[in-house]
Every structure is written in C-alpha cells, then in structure tokens.
Design a protein around this motif. Structure first.
Motif, PDB file in Angstrom:
ATOM      1  N   VAL A  83      -3.050 -25.897 -35.197  1.00  0.00           N
ATOM      2  CA  VAL A  83      -1.884 -26.787 -35.074  1.00  0.00           C
ATOM      3  C   VAL A  83      -1.677 -27.153 -33.612  1.00  0.00           C
ATOM      4  N   SER A  84      -1.738 -26.160 -32.746  1.00  0.00           N
ATOM      5  CA  SER A  84      -1.569 -26.381 -31.314  1.00  0.00           C
ATOM      6  C   SER A  84      -2.619 -27.352 -30.772  1.00  0.00           C
ATOM      7  N   ASN A  85      -3.863 -27.164 -31.176  1.00  0.00           N
ATOM      8  CA  ASN A  85      -4.925 -28.051 -30.709  1.00  0.00           C
ATOM      9  C   ASN A  85      -4.770 -29.458 -31.273  1.00  0.00           C
ATOM     10  N   TYR A  86      -4.374 -29.565 -32.522  1.00  0.00           N
ATOM     11  CA  TYR A  86      -4.163 -30.872 -33.148  1.00  0.00           C
ATOM     12  C   TYR A  86      -3.023 -31.632 -32.460  1.00  0.00           C
ATOM     13  N   MET A  87      -1.925 -30.926 -32.191  1.00  0.00           N
ATOM     14  CA  MET A  87      -0.753 -31.554 -31.577  1.00  0.00           C
ATOM     15  C   MET A  87      -0.866 -31.638 -30.052  1.00  0.00           C
TER      16      MET A  87
END
Length: 140
Positions: A83-87
């Motif tokens: 999620v962190s990498n996507y966002m």
C-alpha cells in the motif's frame, strides 16, 4: 541479486520521473506488480499522510481503499508495504489512515485532550469529530 535488481529498477525510475511505473518494474524483474509492490525497499521521497480536516482528500483515500479491496480481499491480510509503495506514502501513515477510514479511532491522551480543548472553545461535538477523523460522527 534479484532483490538488488528490484531495488535498482525502482530507484532508477523514481530518480528519473519522481514516480514509479510498477508495470515496467514488474516486466524488468520478472515478478507480478503486486509482488514488486510488496517487496520494494526503496522509499526515498515518500510523502507523509496525516489526517487534517482542512486538506483531507477523499480522492486519495478512495484510491487507497480501492487498491486494498482489489488486492487484499478477506481473509488475505493487507500488506501495508505494498500500500505504501502504491501510494508512495510512509507505511505508518497508510496504516493510520486505513484505520481512520474504517472508522477506527485511537483514543490516546492526546486525542482526549484535543476533544477537551476544542469543546472548551465552544466547538460542537460533530465539528470536533470531523477534526479527529473523516468517518467519526457525533450527536450534539
């Protein structure tokens, strides 16, 4: 060697474009996009995402919620590294915002003190709720 290739593929894209095309990373390292998102360790330039009622964006919140629903349906646990990498947002901030979006509220001493302070200024409970979370409601 594989881990190093993934790291450098992400770093190179981010350095060149200030964004990451996960499809290209996936293709260059031979893993699925989700696997790349889950294992990426490069994180330079990730933003902070702290709830502020004056700047809160439902667009960003909905983007994160959609990513989680698409990739981590129940009972699969959410991988907040992905999620962190996507966002491209700090991981802890993603975890906290996801909790707020689910209606979870951490009633810490600071949160209670904020309620007392705002109530002391004459603010109504429904307005105080909005100051603490996008999904918190109160009846006055």
């Amino acid at each position: 060697v594989q881990l190093e290739r993934r790291y450098h593929a992400v770093k190179k894209q981010y350095t060149q474009n200030q964004s990451v095309d996960w499809a290209r990373v996936s293709e260059s390292v031979g893993l699925s996009e989700r696997e790349c998102l889950e294992v990426n360790q490069f994180g330079d330039g990730k933003a902070r995402w702290i709830y502020d009622p004056d700047t809160f964006s439902w667009d960003m919140a909905n983007r994160m919620t959609k990513f989680i629903k698409t990739n981590y349906s129940h009972p699969l646990p959410v991988n907040y590294t992905a999620v962190s990498n996507y966002m491209w947002v700090e991981p802890d901030d993603c975890v906290k915002m996801a909790g707020l979006l689910r209606g979870e509220m951490m009633w810490t001493k600071d949160a209670v003190a904020k309620v007392v302070e705002l109530r002391g200024q004459g603010m109504k409970y429904k307005d105080i709720a909005r100051q603490l979370s996008p999904n918190l409601t109160a009846n006055d």
